[in-house]
Motif scaffolding. Sequence first.
Motif, mmCIF file in Angstrom:
data_model
loop_
_atom_site.group_PDB
_atom_site.id
_atom_site.type_symbol
_atom_site.label_atom_id
_atom_site.label_comp_id
_atom_site.label_asym_id
_atom_site.label_seq_id
_atom_site.Cartn_x
_atom_site.Cartn_y
_atom_site.Cartn_z
ATOM 1 N N ASP A 140 25.419 -39.438 11.254
ATOM 2 C CA ASP A 140 26.492 -40.385 11.579
ATOM 3 C C ASP A 140 26.099 -41.290 12.744
ATOM 4 O O ASP A 140 26.596 -42.412 12.856
ATOM 5 C CB ASP A 140 27.789 -39.645 11.915
ATOM 6 C CG ASP A 140 28.358 -38.903 10.722
ATOM 7 O OD1 ASP A 140 28.159 -39.368 9.571
ATOM 8 O OD2 ASP A 140 28.987 -37.850 10.929
ATOM 9 N N LEU A 141 25.213 -40.822 13.596
ATOM 10 C CA LEU A 141 24.767 -41.617 14.746
ATOM 11 C C LEU A 141 23.878 -42.782 14.328
ATOM 12 O O LEU A 141 23.660 -43.709 15.110
ATOM 13 C CB LEU A 141 24.028 -40.726 15.751
ATOM 14 C CG LEU A 141 24.848 -39.570 16.326
ATOM 15 C CD1 LEU A 141 23.958 -38.666 17.168
ATOM 16 C CD2 LEU A 141 26.028 -40.083 17.127
ATOM 17 N N LEU A 142 23.371 -42.758 13.105
ATOM 18 C CA LEU A 142 22.516 -43.829 12.599
ATOM 19 C C LEU A 142 23.317 -44.972 11.962
ATOM 20 O O LEU A 142 22.763 -46.037 11.706
ATOM 21 C CB LEU A 142 21.534 -43.278 11.555
ATOM 22 C CG LEU A 142 20.555 -42.229 12.035
ATOM 23 C CD1 LEU A 142 19.764 -41.681 10.852
ATOM 24 C CD2 LEU A 142 19.634 -42.789 13.099
ATOM 25 N N GLU A 143 24.579 -44.749 11.709
ATOM 26 C CA GLU A 143 25.412 -45.746 11.055
ATOM 27 C C GLU A 143 25.726 -46.897 12.000
ATOM 28 O O GLU A 143 25.854 -46.703 13.206
ATOM 29 C CB GLU A 143 26.717 -45.110 10.563
ATOM 30 C CG GLU A 143 26.519 -44.037 9.535
ATOM 31 C CD GLU A 143 25.923 -44.561 8.242
ATOM 32 O OE1 GLU A 143 26.289 -45.675 7.834
ATOM 33 O OE2 GLU A 143 25.092 -43.852 7.657
ATOM 34 N N SER A 144 25.877 -48.075 11.442
ATOM 35 C CA SER A 144 26.180 -49.251 12.262
ATOM 36 C C SER A 144 27.546 -49.140 12.924
ATOM 37 O O SER A 144 27.797 -49.773 13.946
ATOM 38 C CB SER A 144 26.103 -50.521 11.419
ATOM 39 O OG SER A 144 27.022 -50.461 10.347
ATOM 40 N N THR A 145 28.421 -48.315 12.380
ATOM 41 C CA THR A 145 29.754 -48.140 12.955
ATOM 42 C C THR A 145 29.817 -46.976 13.951
ATOM 43 O O THR A 145 30.885 -46.671 14.466
ATOM 44 C CB THR A 145 30.776 -47.896 11.834
ATOM 45 O OG1 THR A 145 30.374 -46.741 11.102
ATOM 46 C CG2 THR A 145 30.891 -49.090 10.907
ATOM 47 N N ALA A 146 28.685 -46.357 14.228
ATOM 48 C CA ALA A 146 28.673 -45.178 15.105
ATOM 49 C C ALA A 146 29.223 -45.494 16.489
ATOM 50 O O ALA A 146 29.980 -44.702 17.054
ATOM 51 C CB ALA A 146 27.270 -44.605 15.222
#
Length: 66
Positions: free
Chosen positions: A52-58
């Motif tokens: 989840d930390l790799l997502e642009s919305t993180a």
Amino acid sequence: MLTHILQPDTQAILLLCASFGQNRQIEPQPLTLSEYNSLTDWLRENQMRPADLLESTAKEQLQKLL
């Protein structure tokens, strides 16, 4: 391409904890085992995974949780 070789959770963990053969003397340093354990506890408490930390919305997600 890295995204096709490793699972997203593995990618995130490596980016957080690995030095990739470099002796880093400057920030940011890879996480220590203790720091990583604290992070995983926090992720679990917030129903998140390392990927989840790799997502642009993180960043937005993290700001809402803090």
